[in-house]
Structures are given as C-alpha cells and as structure tokens.
Design a protein around this motif. Structure first.
Motif, PDB file in Angstrom:
ATOM      1  N   ARG A 184      -7.321  58.022 -37.575  1.00 12.56           N
ATOM      2  CA  ARG A 184      -6.688  57.788 -38.874  1.00 12.56           C
ATOM      3  C   ARG A 184      -7.003  56.394 -39.391  1.00 12.56           C
ATOM      4  NH1 ARG A 184      -2.406  60.687 -36.306  1.00 12.56           N
ATOM      5  NH2 ARG A 184      -1.400  58.731 -35.717  1.00 12.56           N
ATOM      6  N   THR A 185      -6.976  55.424 -38.499  1.00 18.97           N
ATOM      7  CA  THR A 185      -7.309  54.058 -38.896  1.00 18.97           C
ATOM      8  C   THR A 185      -8.759  53.965 -39.335  1.00 18.97           C
ATOM      9  OG1 THR A 185      -5.693  53.164 -37.330  1.00 18.97           O
ATOM     10  CG2 THR A 185      -7.410  51.667 -38.106  1.00 18.97           C
ATOM     11  N   ARG A 186      -9.644  54.643 -38.616  1.00 20.46           N
ATOM     12  CA  ARG A 186     -11.065  54.625 -38.971  1.00 20.46           C
ATOM     13  C   ARG A 186     -11.285  55.245 -40.349  1.00 20.46           C
ATOM     14  NH1 ARG A 186     -15.317  57.782 -35.254  1.00 20.46           N
ATOM     15  NH2 ARG A 186     -14.236  56.548 -33.654  1.00 20.46           N
ATOM     16  N   SER A 187     -10.567  56.335 -40.638  1.00 18.36           N
ATOM     17  CA  SER A 187     -10.710  56.985 -41.943  1.00 18.36           C
ATOM     18  C   SER A 187     -10.273  56.061 -43.069  1.00 18.36           C
ATOM     19  CB  SER A 187      -9.897  58.279 -41.979  1.00 18.36           C
ATOM     20  OG  SER A 187     -10.365  59.195 -41.008  1.00 18.36           O
ATOM     21  N   ARG A 188      -9.163  55.354 -42.849  1.00 16.53           N
ATOM     22  CA  ARG A 188      -8.702  54.414 -43.881  1.00 16.53           C
ATOM     23  C   ARG A 188      -9.713  53.297 -44.090  1.00 16.53           C
ATOM     24  NH1 ARG A 188      -3.604  55.065 -41.231  1.00 16.53           N
ATOM     25  NH2 ARG A 188      -3.942  53.076 -40.155  1.00 16.53           N
ATOM     26  N   ASP A 189     -10.294  52.809 -42.992  1.00 16.24           N
ATOM     27  CA  ASP A 189     -11.282  51.738 -43.102  1.00 16.24           C
ATOM     28  C   ASP A 189     -12.527  52.219 -43.837  1.00 16.24           C
ATOM     29  OD1 ASP A 189      -9.549  50.114 -41.747  1.00 16.24           O
ATOM     30  OD2 ASP A 189     -10.541  50.335 -39.792  1.00 16.24           O
ATOM     31  N   GLU A 190     -12.952  53.474 -43.549  1.00 15.63           N
ATOM     32  CA  GLU A 190     -14.131  54.008 -44.219  1.00 15.63           C
ATOM     33  C   GLU A 190     -13.875  54.207 -45.707  1.00 15.63           C
ATOM     34  OE1 GLU A 190     -15.036  57.525 -42.072  1.00 15.63           O
ATOM     35  OE2 GLU A 190     -16.059  56.479 -40.433  1.00 15.63           O
ATOM     36  N   GLU A 191     -12.676  54.676 -46.068  1.00 13.15           N
ATOM     37  CA  GLU A 191     -12.330  54.836 -47.473  1.00 13.15           C
ATOM     38  C   GLU A 191     -12.330  53.488 -48.189  1.00 13.15           C
ATOM     39  OE1 GLU A 191      -8.609  56.794 -47.545  1.00 13.15           O
ATOM     40  OE2 GLU A 191      -9.394  58.747 -46.913  1.00 13.15           O
TER      41      GLU A 191
END
Length: 217
Positions: A184-191
C-alpha cells in the motif's frame, strides 16, 4: 652507676620476632568488591545481536525459534534445501528517512554458517501461504529490468517449525500483513511519482511529443 635493663630489652625483641596480625580497614576490604553485572532480558540480547547485522532494527515483532529456507527450482518444479536454518525474526525498522513510512524486515540468524538471511519486506513482490511453506517471490535481477514483462521471479520457501501450535500461523500472518502494508505504501509512492512526472511534463517537452503535436496541427 645505674645498671642496664637488659631483661626488658630481651623481652621486647622476643615479642617483635612473632608476626602480628593486622586487621584490614574497611577501605581495603571494599577495594576488591565487584558489583554484580546487570542482567539483560532475552529481548535485549536478541536486539543487540540483530543490530550487528541490521542497525536499523527498532523492535522485534515476532520470533520463530527454527525456520529452514528453501529455493524453488522452476525447471524441475521442486524445492532445494539451502544451508540457511535458524531463528526467524520479524523486525520493525526505523521509519524511512525519505518518506517517514514504516519499514520491516525478516531476519534468519543462520546456525549452520556465517551467512544470515536479511530481507527487506518492501523488496518482496508476492507472498503466499501454504500448508507447508511461507513462499516469498522476488523479481530476478539477472539483467532484466525490474517490473518489465517477462521478468523472471525467484521464490524462497520458509518451512517454520511449530514449537507451539500457533507459531507458524502467527509468523506467516504477520509477514503477510507487513507485506500488504508495504505494498500500500509503495502504491501511494508510485502515484505520487506519477503526479510529479505529469507536472514536470508540463514544463519540459520531449522531442517525440513535440513532433507528435506538429503532426496534429
């Protein structure tokens, strides 16, 4: 003429020939006193050992006394037993200095050799729990760009010995929860990265985009 007192001198010399016991003072008796060393808990000892190999370890979330590590061989669809076996720790790390997000790791202190296994949970691509193994998937770094189509996966299998009835379940569930949190953290960072890239595209135009716009005019 007064006679000499030879007898008294003889008695004094005789008394001096015998050793006289000297009582030790309080200072001398305390000079050799060694206070007992402070005892440390098992948690403190484990943290001390873990921080030798991963200084960013903040706390221990869970422990499995014994875990055996396997590698998956896709050519033969079989598991290869490695030389890594020992105590497995799920650790909470200090937050990221860049984003401030939480970080965690899996550490296996190898009792068979000097090579310990340390895995940053954020590097895991897939987690699967079966009756036999906790399986962790990783992108192969064998010359292929991470995230591209066709990139091969490497899989590690952890066989966690159940010293208690819930040891395996607790550790497997916790590792999967930490992985999902990391994803979830990775997805937020990618967004966030995509938004920043789109904003920068408004200020900087590539040659490909420039010729494409000219073709539409």
């Amino acid at each position: 003429m007064t006679p000499r007192k030879t007898r008294q001198r003889h008695q004094n010399s005789a008394s001096q020939s015998h050793p006289v016991a000297v009582q030790a003072s309080d200072y001398e008796s305390e000079a050799f006193y060694t206070p007992p060393l402070p005892t440390r808990s098992n948690t403190e000892l484990n943290l001390s050992v873990l921080r030798r190999y991963q200084p960013s370890v903040q706390s221990i979330l869970s422990i499995a006394p014994s875990a055996q590590v396997y590698t998956y061989l896709p050519e033969t669809t079989s598991w290869n037993k490695t030389e890594i076996e020992g105590t497995l720790f799920v650790c909470q790390l200090t937050p990221s200095t860049l984003t401030g997000t939480a970080q965690s790791s899996i550490v296996v202190l190898n009792r068979r050799g000097l090579d310990n296994l340390i895995i940053d949970v954020s590097n895991i691509e897939n987690v699967e729990i079966t009756e036999q193994f906790l399986m962790l998937g990783f992108q192969s770094s064998g010359g292929e760009e991470k995230g591209t189509e066709g990139a091969s996966m490497k899989t590690l299998g952890f066989y966690i010995h159940a010293d208690k009835h819930d040891t395996r379940e607790v550790n497997c569930r916790l590792i999967k929860e930490k992985w999902e949190e990391s994803m979830r953290t990775r997805s937020r960072d990618e967004e966030s990265t995509v938004v920043q890239d789109q904003a920068s595209m408004g200020r900087r135009l590539s040659l490909t985009d420039l010729f494409g716009q000219q073709g539409l005019q």
